[in-house]
Design a protein around this motif. Structure first.
Motif, PDB file in Angstrom:
ATOM      1  N   THR A   1      22.613   6.669 -63.415  1.00  0.00           N
ATOM      2  CA  THR A   1      22.146   5.760 -64.459  1.00  0.00           C
ATOM      3  C   THR A   1      21.332   6.530 -65.496  1.00  0.00           C
ATOM      4  OG1 THR A   1      22.046   3.985 -62.844  1.00  0.00           O
ATOM      5  CG2 THR A   1      20.905   3.603 -64.914  1.00  0.00           C
ATOM      6  N   VAL A   2      21.695   6.306 -66.756  1.00  0.00           N
ATOM      7  CA  VAL A   2      20.959   6.935 -67.857  1.00  0.00           C
ATOM      8  C   VAL A   2      19.939   5.914 -68.362  1.00  0.00           C
ATOM      9  CG1 VAL A   2      21.119   8.042 -70.115  1.00  0.00           C
ATOM     10  CG2 VAL A   2      23.016   8.243 -68.495  1.00  0.00           C
ATOM     11  N   ALA A   3      18.658   6.265 -68.250  1.00  0.00           N
ATOM     12  CA  ALA A   3      17.597   5.343 -68.665  1.00  0.00           C
ATOM     13  C   ALA A   3      16.609   6.068 -69.569  1.00  0.00           C
ATOM     14  CB  ALA A   3      16.889   4.788 -67.437  1.00  0.00           C
ATOM     15  N   SER A   4      15.661   5.335 -70.117  1.00  0.00           N
ATOM     16  CA  SER A   4      14.592   5.942 -70.912  1.00  0.00           C
ATOM     17  C   SER A   4      13.499   4.911 -71.032  1.00  0.00           C
ATOM     18  CB  SER A   4      15.081   6.320 -72.302  1.00  0.00           C
ATOM     19  OG  SER A   4      15.124   5.177 -73.124  1.00  0.00           O
TER      20      SER A   4
ATOM     21  N   THR B   1      15.797   7.384 -77.968  1.00  0.00           N
ATOM     22  CA  THR B   1      15.648   8.777 -77.537  1.00  0.00           C
ATOM     23  C   THR B   1      17.003   9.444 -77.364  1.00  0.00           C
ATOM     24  OG1 THR B   1      15.554   8.064 -75.241  1.00  0.00           O
ATOM     25  CG2 THR B   1      13.456   8.447 -76.340  1.00  0.00           C
ATOM     26  N   GLY B   2      18.046   8.643 -77.143  1.00  0.00           N
ATOM     27  CA  GLY B   2      19.389   9.212 -77.009  1.00  0.00           C
ATOM     28  C   GLY B   2      20.106   8.843 -75.724  1.00  0.00           C
TER      29      GLY B   2
ATOM     30  N   ALA C   1      24.837   9.271 -72.492  1.00  0.00           N
ATOM     31  CA  ALA C   1      25.807   8.562 -71.653  1.00  0.00           C
ATOM     32  C   ALA C   1      27.250   8.836 -72.107  1.00  0.00           C
ATOM     33  CB  ALA C   1      25.516   7.063 -71.662  1.00  0.00           C
ATOM     34  N   THR C   2      27.503   8.734 -73.401  1.00  0.00           N
ATOM     35  CA  THR C   2      28.884   8.903 -73.875  1.00  0.00           C
ATOM     36  C   THR C   2      29.335  10.364 -73.766  1.00  0.00           C
ATOM     37  OG1 THR C   2      28.030   9.024 -76.149  1.00  0.00           O
ATOM     38  CG2 THR C   2      28.919   6.918 -75.446  1.00  0.00           C
ATOM     39  N   ASN C   3      28.438  11.296 -74.072  1.00  0.00           N
ATOM     40  CA  ASN C   3      28.799  12.717 -73.955  1.00  0.00           C
ATOM     41  C   ASN C   3      28.968  13.136 -72.499  1.00  0.00           C
ATOM     42  OD1 ASN C   3      28.830  14.327 -76.622  1.00  0.00           O
ATOM     43  ND2 ASN C   3      27.128  12.899 -76.863  1.00  0.00           N
TER      44      ASN C   3
ATOM     45  N   ASP D   1      28.020   1.624 -76.740  1.00  0.00           N
ATOM     46  CA  ASP D   1      28.876   2.723 -76.271  1.00  0.00           C
ATOM     47  C   ASP D   1      30.270   2.642 -76.900  1.00  0.00           C
ATOM     48  OD1 ASP D   1      26.762   3.431 -74.746  1.00  0.00           O
ATOM     49  OD2 ASP D   1      27.679   3.041 -72.799  1.00  0.00           O
ATOM     50  N   LEU D   2      30.733   1.410 -77.075  1.00  0.00           N
ATOM     51  CA  LEU D   2      32.077   1.180 -77.606  1.00  0.00           C
ATOM     52  C   LEU D   2      32.302   1.833 -78.970  1.00  0.00           C
ATOM     53  CD1 LEU D   2      34.794  -0.349 -77.204  1.00  0.00           C
ATOM     54  CD2 LEU D   2      33.743  -2.316 -78.321  1.00  0.00           C
TER      55      LEU D   2
END
Lengths: 290, 106
Positions: A6-9, A14-15, A20-22, A47-48
């Motif tokens: 999971t990508v969180a912040s 912050t990105g 996530a997409t990269n 993301d879409l």
């Protein structure tokens, strides 16, 4: 069993989406084609935007059960009002008025338990949309999108996560910003959490709160410093003091920012940029094998 | 006819509370006799739906008019539904006694 990242912040902007997409692209290209990207930022799913050739393959309405009061059965005893923790029910006995505000209801079911007169019936109330996309590589994108006007983020996220369950060998979740219920729901069962921050006072302030949350939840995590080179060294000092792993630093670059704003996944077109994500994957794999 | 005025305190020397849902007290005025009664607003510290709960109290009291600084959308639609007139006074810091005098004409 899927491996869930999971990508969180803490701080927004912050990105998370960038990472996530990269990372999705890099995971598919360099690690496992059977990777699914899940956008849990249901208030603002973006993301879409990075998948220009996405093809919609499924669409499901997300609903929440909200009770309605049958006033021909209601005795206006106000028991349901007493049970409702969210002040969603209004009953005014002298004027025989009873109603439930769907925007305040949390579907906890306490009023159904309270009612002795069989006057409450649960009805489906639309709160969002879940969409699945083919994006041309990997397992694709699953997106939750909150209906405009609805505040019920967590039920939409839960529904999307249920759909994603065991749908691919690697599942990458893009969480909402902040540290509230929606974030807790998104990271809850993660095998690894990537916290994205920026080296600014704001990034540090919110990172601290987010770290506190993730530690409280006892989840393994590492930090990606995005836009490195901006701001100051305070984030680095904090991470060192706390003994927190820096997974990778991604330098700030105006050209990157420009291409990002045009909806490009940089690791697809820039080899030097892609290396950062390969490093992140390597670090996560090291953790996984421990 | 009874009228409710939102008040910052529990007597006529208090000022008008500009918030409806989260006002401190309701001053219930009997326009014929000029008598007043003050009741605490139980909704004032509620985490949500304070306006709705305050409107409930107003409806239960059987008043026909409410005077306050402003009304939220939920309170407004509920009060509207029961034909209760809403009067907005923009002059903050008005003493309740003065508001009463201007209604009863004394």
């Amino acid at each position: 069993m899927s491996f869930k990242i999971t990508v969180a912040s803490g701080k927004g902007g912050t990105g998370k989406t960038t990472v996530a997409t990269n990372l999705y692209w890099s995971l598919v290209k360099n690690f496992d084609n059977d990777t699914l990207l899940v956008d849990c930022d249901v208030e603002e799913p973006d993301d879409l935007l990075f998948f220009k050739n996405a093809i919609l393959r499924s669409e499901v309405k997300v609903t929440q059960a909200v009770p309605e009061i049958n006033t021909s059965k209601c005795t206006y005893c106000r028991k349901c009002v007493e049970y409702c923790e969210y002040n969603a029910i209004t009953v005014i006995p002298p004027v025989q008025y009873a109603s439930i505000a769907p925007d305040l209801c949390h579907s906890c079911g306490a009023c159904l338990y309270a009612c002795q007169d069989d006057a409450l019936i649960e009805k489906d109330h639309e709160i969002g949309l879940m969409s699945g996309y083919d994006v041309g590589f990997g397992k694709g994108l699953l997106e939750g999108r909150l209906k405009i006007g609805s505040a019920a983020q967590t039920p939409v996220i839960r529904r999307v996560k249920k759909e994603a369950l065991d749908a691919a060998s690697v599942i990458l979740f893009d969480a909402p910003p902040g540290t509230s219920c929606s974030v807790v729901t998104s990271v809850l069962d993660a095998d690894f959490v990537i916290m994205v921050t920026e080296p600014t006072p704001f990034g540090l302030h919110d990172l601290k709160i987010a770290v506190e949350l993730i530690r409280e939840m006892d989840l393994p995590f590492g930090v990606v410093i995005n836009k490195a080179g901006l701001g100051d060294r305070a984030v680095y000092d904090y991470l060192e003091d706390e003994g927190i792993d820096i997974l990778e630093e991604i330098p700030f670059n105006e050209e990157y920012a420009r291409k990002f704003s045009e909806g490009m996944i940089l690791s697809r077109i820039d080899k030097n940029y892609a290396i950062h994500y390969q490093k992140i994957i390597r670090k996560i794999l090291e953790f996984k094998q421990q | 006819m009874k009228t409710i005025i939102t008040a910052n305190g529990s007597d006529v020397n208090a000022t008008l509370d500009p918030r409806f849902g989260r006002c401190e007290f309701f001053c219930i005025l009997d326009e014929e006799t000029g008598e007043t009664e003050f009741i605490e607003n139980k909704a004032k510290l509620q985490s949500s739906a304070a306006g709705t709960t305050a409107a409930e109290t107003v409806i239960e009291q059987g008043v026909k008019k409410v005077i306050s600084g402003d009304f939220g959308p939920k309170a407004k639609s509920l009060l509207d539904r029961f034909g209760i007139q809403m009067v907005i006074l923009k002059d903050e810091g008005q003493i309740i006694a003065n508001v009463i005098n201007s209604i009863t004409g004394k």
